[in-house]
Structure formats: C-alpha cells, structure tokens
Design an enzyme around this catalytic site. Structure first.
Site, PDB file in Angstrom:
ATOM      1  N   CYS A 112      88.738   5.388  29.345  1.00  0.00           N
ATOM      2  CA  CYS A 112      88.479   4.196  28.784  1.00  0.00           C
ATOM      3  C   CYS A 112      87.726   4.045  27.610  1.00  0.00           C
ATOM      4  O   CYS A 112      87.199   2.930  27.528  1.00  0.00           O
ATOM      5  CB  CYS A 112      87.927   3.083  29.863  1.00  0.00           C
ATOM      6  SG  CYS A 112      86.508   3.780  30.596  1.00  0.00           S
TER       7      CYS A 112
ATOM      8  N   HIS B 177      97.030   2.071  -8.709  1.00  0.00           N
ATOM      9  CA  HIS B 177      96.139   2.572  -7.852  1.00  0.00           C
ATOM     10  C   HIS B 177      95.469   1.942  -6.835  1.00  0.00           C
ATOM     11  O   HIS B 177      95.466   2.228  -5.697  1.00  0.00           O
ATOM     12  CB  HIS B 177      94.903   3.289  -8.950  1.00  0.00           C
ATOM     13  CG  HIS B 177      93.814   3.940  -8.069  1.00  0.00           C
ATOM     14  ND1 HIS B 177      92.718   3.272  -7.649  1.00  0.00           N
ATOM     15  CD2 HIS B 177      93.876   5.127  -7.716  1.00  0.00           C
ATOM     16  CE1 HIS B 177      92.013   4.077  -7.064  1.00  0.00           C
ATOM     17  NE2 HIS B 177      92.563   5.468  -6.935  1.00  0.00           N
TER      18      HIS B 177
END
Ligand code: ADP
Ligand code: MG
Ligand code: MG
Length: 890
Positions: free
Chosen positions: A843, A462
């Site tokens: 940006c 897991h």
C-alpha cells in the site's frame, strides 16, 4: 541487428528486405564494432577497414551503375550516424557526398537541371564544412542572407543557378579560411573524413556526458550508414517529408505528416520553409502518395506498431529512408492499441504491451470545467493534453525557483492536515512557463511547471514533443501572443499580462484564458475503458486504492479499484469539529475525562466508516488504526510557549489551561517522532484510542449490515509492528472490543498488520501466526530500511543523488529492489511459510508505479494499492506484468 548495425542501419536493412531494393536506396553499414576498434586504436582506422569500405563501395557502384567521383554521372551518398539507441551529440547527416568542382557539372548535364546540381553542391559544401569540420553554421547562413539580399529574393528556392554557383564558391573559400585547407575534391577522401567524424562524435563531449548520465557503455559504439542519395530537390515532382502511420497526436487511423516539394533532407524538420500537410501529397504526387500509404500499412504490420518514417520523392518516385516505432502521447497509444486489435493487427496481449503504462496518467489529467464559461484570451495548437493553471514565468530558471519555493512552503504544513493542504494548493497553483519557443536548456523548467505555453511552433515543435513526453499540458503556436521577454509581459489584443499573473491553458483545445477557471477531474474515454477491461481480464494482481474519505473511495471505484487497501484514520481526528475533542482526550488527566472525550469522537468515526463501507459496497476495506504520534494533534511547543508568556504578561484567565497544555506538549515531545511512540506502540500504551476506533468500526459494520443486508468486508490493520507479541496483544484487543459489539472474528472482519519495518520482514513467519493478512507499507519500509527521512531527503539531497547517478529514480517513487524489495520478498516468503494462503498486499506509493508493479508481480503478492488516480495505470501495468510473466514462462 541493432547492436551491430545501430538502430537506423538495422531498420534500413530490414525495410529493404520487406519493401524491396527499389524502394530503399542501396548502401552499406560500417558496424559498431569498427567504431569500437577505432576507439581501441586511439582514434585510428583499424586495419582492414579501408579495404572493406572500398569493397562495399565497389558493390554499391556496380549496383547503382554509377561511380563515386565520376565527372559524367557521379554516385552521391549520404553518411548517417546511428547507434543502438538514438542519442544526442552524434554527427548530423551529410548529404550529397561525392560532389566536387567537376562532378557537379556531370550531375547538371545528366539531369538537365543545372540549378538542382548547384543546389546540391552548395548544400554539400555547407554540411561537410559544418558537420564534419566544425565550421560554424552561422557563417553560412550569413552568406545566404547576403546573397538573397543582393538578388532581391526572399526564399532559398528563388536563388537561380548563377546565385547558387556564386554561393558555392563563397562556401569553399570560407572552408579554406576556417580550416586552412582546400575543400577536399577527392570523394574517397571526403568519405574517409566523414566516417572518422562519425566515430569521433561518439567520443565527443556531449555524447560522453549523455552516456555517463544514462549509464550507456562506451563499448556500444556507433555505426555509420553510407547510402546512395535520392533527390527531393529536383523540382516540383520531387520532395521530402516525414509521416506517421496514424495520427501522431490522437492515434486515429489515417496517416499524418508533413512534406515539402522540391526539398532535401532536413528542410522539413528545420522549419526554414512552411511545410504542407501529407494529405496534399495526394494532389501533388499521386503515385508516390498512394505508394506511401500502402507502405505505411506494410511497415505497421511488420513491426506490429505505429511507425514514424522519413521519405523522399525523386521525379515522382517514392523512396523510404527511415522507419521506427512512433513515440506518441497516451491518447494515441490507447487509440492505436484498440484499433490494432479491431483490425486484427495485434492480439490484446501484444496491443497492451505497446502502451507505456506510466504515461497513461496524462489521460487522467484535469480539464477545464466544461460546465463553466470563460473568456478565451486566444487559441493556439493543443499540443499536449490536459489543462493547467498557474502564475506566468518566462524562464526555466524562474519556474524551478518558484516550484522549489512552493514545495518548501507546502512541506511546512502537516502531512496529515488535509484541509490546510487543500487550501494551500488552491492558493498556490504553481506556474505556467510562457516562452516564444523552447530549447534543450528549458527542459528543467518543464518539470517544474504545470503547463507550457508558446507563441511559435506547432505539434512537432520542441515544446510539444518534450511536454508530451513528460505528460505536461502544452499549448503551442499561440501566434497572437506577443511575448516580450525583456519587458516580461505578454500582450494580446490590447491586454497585457505580467510575470506572476494567473493564466490557464487547455492542451487539448489549445485555449488560453486569464480567467481563474475551475479545473475538473478527468473522464475515461471509451477506448481507454476498453484497454482497462482487457487489463482486468489479463491481470492476476488485484488493484485497490488508498482512500481515506467516502469521496476518495467513490473516485477509486470510478477508476476501477477492487477495494480499499489502506484507509488512514488520522484525518478523521483532524477535521475542524474533531480536533478540540481529540485535544481534550489527550489533555485529560482523569480516566473519566478521557473516556468522555473519546465517547464524543466515537459517533463521528462511526459515520466516517459507514460512508466508506457504503461507497465500497461488497468490496474489501482495510482500515489502519491510528498511526501518528499524539503530539501531531497538538499545537507546536514554541507556539504554546509564546501563548503562555503572553497570558502571563496579560494575567489572562486562560493561563492555567495554557500551562497545562504546555506541560502535555512538552511531555509528548519526542526527539525523533517518526521513530517514537507511533502505531501499535501507541495502541499498547494508550489502548483507549484503539478501543474507540474498533467500536466505531464494529458499530458501522452492524449499521450497514442492518440497512443493506450486505455485510461489509472489513480488514482491521495494526500499524508499525516489530515484534509478534505486539500484534498478539493488539489482536486480542480488537477481538475483545469487536466481540462486545457482537462481531465475530474471521466472520465479520479479519485482523492483519502493516509490514513496514525491517525487523518485521525478518520475523514475518512469527508475525504471521497472529495475522490474517500482511500489507507492505513500502513508504515507511523505505524510510526505515534506507535510514532516509523522506521529507528531509527529498528536500535536501535527493536531487544531488539523482544527478550523480547514485540512484536512478527516487526510492520513494520506484521500489529499491535490491534493498527494500528484498526485505519485502523475505517478508512475503516467511509469512507464507507460516500460512501458505496469507493474503499479501502493498500500500505504499510504489503500488502505482509500473516498474515496481512488475516486481510485486514476481514477488507473489495478491494485490497492489495506490492513490485513486494511479488505479488505471496500475491496472494496465499489472496486466502487462502478467502478460510478460506468462510469455517468459513459455
Ligand atoms: P536524423 O537522425 O537526424 O533524422 P537522418 O540520417 O535520418 O538523420 O537524415 C537526415 C535527413 O536526410 C532526413 O530527412 C533523411 O531523410 C535525409 N537523408 C538521409 N539519407 C538520405 C539519402 N540517401 N537520400 C536522400 N535523403 C537522405
Ligand atoms: Mg539530425
Ligand atoms: Mg532521420
């Protein structure tokens, strides 16, 4: 046909078609529509279902030559749930359905292995009782433990027929006690109950909660697959296993996987017995191994992707029970893509689309500095790549609390104070979650931790799966570690580490150390380089980086940035040698004093710019003039006030100066600085700062041009424009000052603006008259469009919004398409209305997010700009967007 048959049913049907009916046990699928009808009828079988099941069963009986419930030679089936997408909370598979007190003897007689028959029956009773009727599994485990004890054996496989028969008896008695009913002997009744239980599980609490969180409609329903059993528990020439068509961790050619001889179904994954490597199947069952290898290739070719399969071998004969596209870590995804193209399995375009672009960041994880020696504490399984270092925590809750505290403290530091932030990060590396093994409840802690270390489990545990899914470094199965959760210490070879002590892990090599090793930035592998170079050929969007220093600029180039899309100049004022000069400038009363202070800053700025231009050579560099309000460069008012009080009491010499500072700080203080005198507003009120910056840029351009003969490509960007007049004024300033330095507009530099306010998007056509380019500043645009102050939102309520599903992901991480995204599109469209060739970029942080990049592709932008580390992700994501866009245009 996933929608109708569910994922598992569709793939089993498809495999039957590709591999032939002799390789896939026959069966039939009860469709998702039947489940929906069952729900609509309030939990009653819809009319006709019983008849259709009977019909399908009759066909299956005819095909198999066996009859359900036949006391001589019974047909046995598995009942498997399977929705469109796999999801938690659905009913576990029931195997060996059809057995009863009589047919178990038939099965034993037929196969002349009595043990096998009774093993199958006891498994069936156990599964049916547990899965279909909810009798707690622990009750059965206790019975098994007791009987093993009594018989003096250690493993389930050592139980003989007598023991298994007794166990089955105990199980049926247990069933009676728990349900108040006899164990159903009639196979059709067993089947009816199992099918109902699958439908009911669709409405179970866990499944409903999962669907609500993931916005999956209830109307999907689940399918039920009824499939003839094949038996892996018939002895040593039988077995069952799982396999990947290529190495599940690295993607290297050559299948990987595990199998167990003489085992059924879930034994392999449940970890009750130690599995064997798939390569050993060649020795144990050569014919089946050869066939499996061939089939893995066929399936890959058919699905055009790496496969993850389940199989069973019965008496040496191979049967395929499941296949699906393999989940894989980034390095395996890259390796597969490159190999698949080399093998002519896929075209470059197809291969690129098999990669999860966002996950590639895992390949840009840091590693231990290879040049430095460290003392390994122990070594485990390298289960998820990348190195991590942090303080030990033992529970997910501790990890979450520690990380929340760290973030809170970091938020106290000014965002623009890069030095203080770097110091803070070095001293507060975060935490490493250390546990014997992990479970579903621990997942929150994975998010919060830098890395995960367990003492149990392997590559398929897991912890490993979740860590890989999240791109967190992980070392599993470091079995020499004795993790004492009570005492909250880890012991290893005479050493002892307590909670809060430093530990470092390397998720590639599996190394664990308590040394404070330096972590270094990653290098790009040749395979990744190949994927990146195809991406560059296929993408139409440009990719630039946000970089403020020559060092960042160099890194950006190394990662393939085609320019700097945003250089923030504020850090240039914050370095230790500059702050006093900046402060003197702000505090100056006379004009001369101010000019003198600015003159002292100019050469320093010029050097910064020269460094940037040199690093980027002929690539474009967008420089944003100063944005933050001036008070950010001064100390906090309260602090100065205390100083003034102290100076008064002590009657010290600096009192007058401190009072003046306090006066200035108070004068510059704003109620809401984010919406105050920032950006071009500052440039209009105090033009001297921008003038100095433009002079410094111009001089740096000249210096580099003279030195190298190559003129740098400079784009001067004016921040926070609302009105076209603001840009008009600022542009005039730039042209005047740069002209005085001998630079020519359009030739030596261009002037543009950041579009980061909603009004600017609305009047982008007017603004465009004064701009050579737009760069969408989506961070501020998100703040101003949503009215969200980022720091407050992320710290206070975003978690609640995510949990309540008001937003799927943070709007600061992925662009809010309907709001912010539409503003951006309006700005782009209006800007191009004025200037068809207007250069458009983005940006904000969204420039590195694959989903957002797809949106920008469709918005007609020229380039995205993101942090240097996201540049490779952006290159691949941009190529995928281009490939998909070209495909959908066909
Ligand atoms: P899951 O989604 O949990 O993997 P599956 O339905 O795939 O559930 O099955 C659980 C296990 O039972 C798997 O190992 C699978 O291979 C095995 N299994 C399912 N159907 C059959 C069958 N008809 N014969 C033998 N094994 C089966
Ligand atoms: Mg299962
Ligand atoms: Mg399965």
């Amino acid at each position: 046909m996933r929608d109708l048959l569910g994922g598992k049913g569709a793939n089993v049907a498809e495999m039957t078609r590709i591999l032939g009916p002799e390789r896939v046990p026959a069966g039939f699928t009860i469709t998702t529509e039947a489940c929906v009808a069952y729900m609509a009828a309030g939990g009653e079988e819809p009319s006709g279902l019983e008849e259709e099941i009977a019909e399908a069963l009759a066909r299956l009986e005819e095909l198999s030559g066996k009859r359900l419930g036949d006391p001589e030679d019974p047909l046995l089936v598995s009942v498997r749930s399977g929705a469109r997408e796999s999801m938690p909370g659905m009913l576990d598979t029931v195997l060996n359905l059809g057995l009863n007190d009589r047919s178990v003897r038939g099965l034993a007689g037929r196969t002349s292995t009595e043990r096998f028959a009774w093993d199958s029956y006891r498994r069936f009773v156990q599964m049916f009782a547990n899965v279909v009727r909810g009798v707690p599994g622990a009750r059965f485990e206790r019975e098994i433990a007791e009987i093993k004890n009594a018989r003096g054996v250690r493993s389930d496989t050592e139980l003989d027929v007598g023991a298994l028969r007794e166990l089955t008896g105990r199980f049926t008695r247990l069933f009676g006690e728990e349900t108040g009913e006899d164990f159903p002997q009639e196979p059709r009744e067993q089947l009816r109950q199992a099918v109902r239980a699958v439908f009911d599980s669709w409405l179970g609490e866990r499944a409903v909660a999962y669907r609500r969180i993931n916005r999956i409609p209830d109307e999907w329903g689940t399918a039920v697959n009824v499939q003839q059993m094949v038996f892996g528990n018939k002895g040593e020439s039988s077995g069952s296993g799982v396999a990947f068509s290529r190495d599940e961790l690295t993607g290297a050619p050559g299948p990987s996987g595990d199998f167990l001889p003489n085992a059924q179904g879930e034994d392999v994954v449940s970890g009750v017995r130690n599995t064997r490597d798939i390569s050993e199947l060649a020795g144990a069952m050569p014919e089946a191994h050869r066939e499996l290898m061939k089939i893995l290739k066929t399936l890959e070719r058919h699905y055009g992707d790496m496969q993850d399969v389940e199989f069973t071998v019965e008496d040496g004969r191979l049967y395929m029970l499941q296949t699906r596209n393999a989940k894989r870590p980034a390095q395996a995804a890259v390796r597969f893509a490159v190999d698949a193209v080399a093998e002519k399995l896929l075209s470059r375009e197809q291969a690129l689309l098999t990669i999860d672009a966002g996950g590639l960041e895992a390949l840009l994880h840091r590693t231990f500095d290879p040049g430095l020696a460290y003392a390994p504490l122990t070594r485990g399984v390298g289960a998820s790549p990348g190195a991590a270092k942090g303080f030990i925590v033992f529970t997910a809750a501790e990890a979450i609390v520690a990380e929340e505290r760290r973030r809170e403290a970091r938020r106290g530091i000014r965002r623009t104070d890069h030095e203080a932030l770097a110091r803070f990060d070095a001293e507060n590396p975060g935490v490493v979650l250390v546990r014997p093994f992990t479970e579903a409840d621990d997942v929150g802690g994975f998010h919060a931790a830098r890395g995960i270390l367990t003492s149990e489990g392997g590559k398929a545990s897991h912890a490993a799966l979740v860590a890989r899914g999240m791109g967190r470094p992980c070392v599993c199965g470091a079995s020499e570690l004795e993790i004492d959760l009570e005492a909250r210490v880890v012991r290893c070879g005479g050493e002892e580490l307590a909670a809060g002590e430093l530990i470092a892990i390397d998720g590639s090599s599996g190394d664990v150390t308590r040394d404070d090793v330096a972590l270094v930035e990653p290098r790009i592998t040749p395979e990744f380089e190949a994927v990146l170079s195809w991406s560059d050929e296929l993408r139409t969007l440009g990719v630039r980086a946000n970089a403020d220093t020559p060092r960042d600029a160099q890194r950006a180039r190394d990662f393939g940035a085609e320019g700097i899309g945003l250089c923030r100049t504020e850090h240039m004022f914050l370095a230790a040698d500059r702050q006093p000069k900046m402060r003197a400038m702000i505090l100056a009363e006379a004009d001369e004093d101010r000019r003198a202070a600015l003159a002292a800053l100019l050469p320093l700025q010029r050097e910064d710019f020269e460094g940037l231009f040199a690093a980027m050579e002929e690539r474009p560099v967008t420089i944003r003039l100063l944005d933050p309000p001036l008070h950010e460069f001064l100390p906090a008012r309260l602090e100065v006030q205390h100083e003034v009080e102290r100076a008064r009491v002590e009657q010290s010499d600096d009192l007058a100066e401190l009072e003046r500072l306090l006066e200035r700080v108070s004068a510059l203080e704003e109620t809401n600085p984010m919406l105050g005198t920032r950006g071009c507003r500052l440039g209009i009120l105090q033009p001297e700062i921008y003038e100095m910056q433009v002079s410094a840029i111009a001089q740096a351009v000249r210096a580099v041009r003279e030195r190298t003969g190559e003129p740098p490509l400079v784009e001067i960007m004016i921040p926070l424009v609302d009105y076209e007049q603001e840009l008009d004024i600022m542009r005039a300033l730039v042209v005047r000052v740069a002209g005085a330095e001998g630079l020519e507009e359009g030739e030596d530099y261009t002037v543009g603006t950041m579009i980061e306010l909603p009004r600017a998007c609305c009047v982008a056509d007017r603004i465009a008259h004064h701009a050579d380019f737009f760069s969408f500043g989506t961070n501020d645009l998100t703040q101003t469009a949503l009215g969200f102050s980022r720091d407050d939102v992320e710290g206070k309520f975003l978690a609640a919004y995510l949990e309540r599903k008001i937003v799927g992901r943070s709007p600061f991480e992925t662009i809010d398409e309907p709001g912010v995204g539409q503003l951006l599109r309006m700005g782009a469209w209006l800007g191009r209305k004025t200037k068809p060739n207007l250069k458009l970029g983005i940006c904000g942080e969204h420039g590195g997010d694959p989903e957002s990049i797809e949106f920008f592709q469709h918005s007609g932008l020229n380039y995205v700009s993101c942090s240097p580390f996201r540049v490779p992700v952006a290159r691949v994501a941009a190529a995928q967007s281009a490939v998909r866009a070209a495909g959908s245009a066909l």
